[in-house]
Design a protein around this motif. Structure first.
Motif, PDB file in Angstrom:
ATOM      1  N   THR A   2       0.829  -1.197   0.000  1.00 43.86           N
ATOM      2  CA  THR A   2       0.000   0.000   0.000  1.00 43.86           C
ATOM      3  C   THR A   2       0.865   1.249   0.000  1.00 43.86           C
ATOM      4  O   THR A   2       1.828   1.346   0.742  1.00 43.86           O
ATOM      5  N   LEU A   3       0.500   2.170  -0.836  1.00 44.71           N
ATOM      6  CA  LEU A   3       1.161   3.478  -0.868  1.00 44.71           C
ATOM      7  C   LEU A   3       0.495   4.358   0.166  1.00 44.71           C
ATOM      8  O   LEU A   3      -0.719   4.324   0.337  1.00 44.71           O
ATOM      9  N   ARG A   4       1.287   5.161   0.889  1.00 42.79           N
ATOM     10  CA  ARG A   4       0.683   6.035   1.891  1.00 42.79           C
ATOM     11  C   ARG A   4       1.277   7.434   1.832  1.00 42.79           C
ATOM     12  O   ARG A   4       2.443   7.613   1.498  1.00 42.79           O
ATOM     13  N   LEU A   5       0.475   8.403   2.160  1.00 48.29           N
ATOM     14  CA  LEU A   5       0.882   9.801   2.221  1.00 48.29           C
ATOM     15  C   LEU A   5       1.676  10.017   3.505  1.00 48.29           C
ATOM     16  O   LEU A   5       1.227   9.630   4.586  1.00 48.29           O
ATOM     17  N   VAL A   6       2.868  10.627   3.410  1.00 46.16           N
ATOM     18  CA  VAL A   6       3.675  10.866   4.609  1.00 46.16           C
ATOM     19  C   VAL A   6       3.795  12.343   4.941  1.00 46.16           C
ATOM     20  O   VAL A   6       3.936  12.704   6.096  1.00 46.16           O
ATOM     21  N   HIS A   7       3.804  13.213   3.925  1.00 46.52           N
ATOM     22  CA  HIS A   7       3.765  14.638   4.221  1.00 46.52           C
ATOM     23  C   HIS A   7       3.301  15.437   3.015  1.00 46.52           C
ATOM     24  O   HIS A   7       3.354  14.969   1.895  1.00 46.52           O
ATOM     25  N   VAL A  40       6.842  20.237  10.039  1.00 47.59           N
ATOM     26  CA  VAL A  40       5.898  20.390  11.139  1.00 47.59           C
ATOM     27  C   VAL A  40       5.175  19.055  11.278  1.00 47.59           C
ATOM     28  O   VAL A  40       4.595  18.554  10.313  1.00 47.59           O
ATOM     29  N   SER A  41       5.243  18.468  12.477  1.00 48.36           N
ATOM     30  CA  SER A  41       4.631  17.154  12.659  1.00 48.36           C
ATOM     31  C   SER A  41       3.949  17.048  14.017  1.00 48.36           C
ATOM     32  O   SER A  41       4.276  17.786  14.945  1.00 48.36           O
ATOM     33  N   PRO A  42       3.011  16.088  14.124  1.00 55.20           N
ATOM     34  CA  PRO A  42       2.287  15.913  15.382  1.00 55.20           C
ATOM     35  C   PRO A  42       3.120  15.218  16.456  1.00 55.20           C
ATOM     36  O   PRO A  42       2.647  15.020  17.561  1.00 55.20           O
ATOM     37  N   GLY A  43       4.333  14.843  16.141  1.00 57.21           N
ATOM     38  CA  GLY A  43       5.169  14.144  17.105  1.00 57.21           C
ATOM     39  C   GLY A  43       4.914  12.652  17.051  1.00 57.21           C
ATOM     40  O   GLY A  43       3.887  12.187  17.520  1.00 57.21           O
ATOM     41  N   PHE A  44       5.803  11.926  16.440  1.00 55.45           N
ATOM     42  CA  PHE A  44       5.645  10.497  16.299  1.00 55.45           C
ATOM     43  C   PHE A  44       7.005   9.879  15.993  1.00 55.45           C
ATOM     44  O   PHE A  44       7.959  10.576  15.699  1.00 55.45           O
ATOM     45  N   VAL A  45       7.061   8.566  16.083  1.00 54.37           N
ATOM     46  CA  VAL A  45       8.279   7.844  15.726  1.00 54.37           C
ATOM     47  C   VAL A  45       8.110   7.359  14.299  1.00 54.37           C
ATOM     48  O   VAL A  45       7.136   6.690  13.963  1.00 54.37           O
ATOM     49  N   TRP A  46       9.066   7.715  13.430  1.00 53.03           N
ATOM     50  CA  TRP A  46       9.012   7.356  12.013  1.00 53.03           C
ATOM     51  C   TRP A  46       9.288   5.885  11.855  1.00 53.03           C
ATOM     52  O   TRP A  46      10.161   5.370  12.518  1.00 53.03           O
ATOM     53  N   PRO A  47       8.640   5.156  10.993  1.00 49.56           N
ATOM     54  CA  PRO A  47       7.442   5.578  10.240  1.00 49.56           C
ATOM     55  C   PRO A  47       6.176   5.252  11.019  1.00 49.56           C
ATOM     56  O   PRO A  47       6.043   4.173  11.561  1.00 49.56           O
ATOM     57  N   ASP A  48       5.279   6.171  11.089  1.00 48.35           N
ATOM     58  CA  ASP A  48       3.990   5.975  11.732  1.00 48.35           C
ATOM     59  C   ASP A  48       2.948   5.945  10.618  1.00 48.35           C
ATOM     60  O   ASP A  48       2.761   6.942   9.928  1.00 48.35           O
ATOM     61  N   PRO A  49       2.289   4.829  10.421  1.00 49.10           N
ATOM     62  CA  PRO A  49       1.360   4.710   9.293  1.00 49.10           C
ATOM     63  C   PRO A  49       0.151   5.636   9.363  1.00 49.10           C
ATOM     64  O   PRO A  49      -0.516   5.853   8.369  1.00 49.10           O
TER      65      PRO A  49
END
Length: 129
Positions: A2-7, A40-49
């Motif tokens: 699955t392709l997902r949007l990251v930013h 700018v991010s919500p704060g997470f550990v990469w990669p967060d699906p």
């Protein structure tokens, strides 16, 4: 796979300033400030699906056409919408008229003129695609 949007990438004249506006608006954190790209991010550990970031990148040329992408911000009530609009305007957002007419959401522009909407809560069931 699955392709997902990251930013989402947003062109900016001053990425640190625009990044700070959006970090404060969203209550998110900043990284890379002053390197030509402010994330700018919500704060997470990469990669967060489930997480999506906004990356503000300084470009040398100003935009000369209307933006084709804008952000929509969700609210939980009419009072929350009014409070959020007031807070965003205190941060430097300005009212924007994009020909929306009489609608229940509020259209604003960030300090560099990027248009975004502050939505009212939807009573409908969640959208599943």
């Amino acid at each position: 796979m699955t392709l997902r949007l990251v930013h989402v990438n947003v062109r900016a004249g001053d990425d640190p300033a625009l990044g700070r506006f959006w970090a404060e608006a969203l209550g998110w954190g900043l990284s890379g400030e002053g390197t030509g790209s402010t994330l700018v991010s919500p704060g997470f550990v990469w990669p967060d699906p489930a997480a999506v970031c906004v990356d503000f990148v300084t470009v040398p040329d100003p935009e000369t056409v209307k933006y084709r992408v804008h952000l929509d911000l969700a609210t939980t009530s009419a009072a929350h919408q009014a409070e959020l609009v007031a807070r965003l305007m205190d941060l430097g957002a300005t009212p924007a008229d994009v020909g929306q007419g009489d609608v229940p959401w509020t259209v604003l522009a960030d300090p560099e003129g990027n248009v975004f909407c502050v939505l009212v809560p939807l009573d409908a069931e969640p959208l599943h695609l």
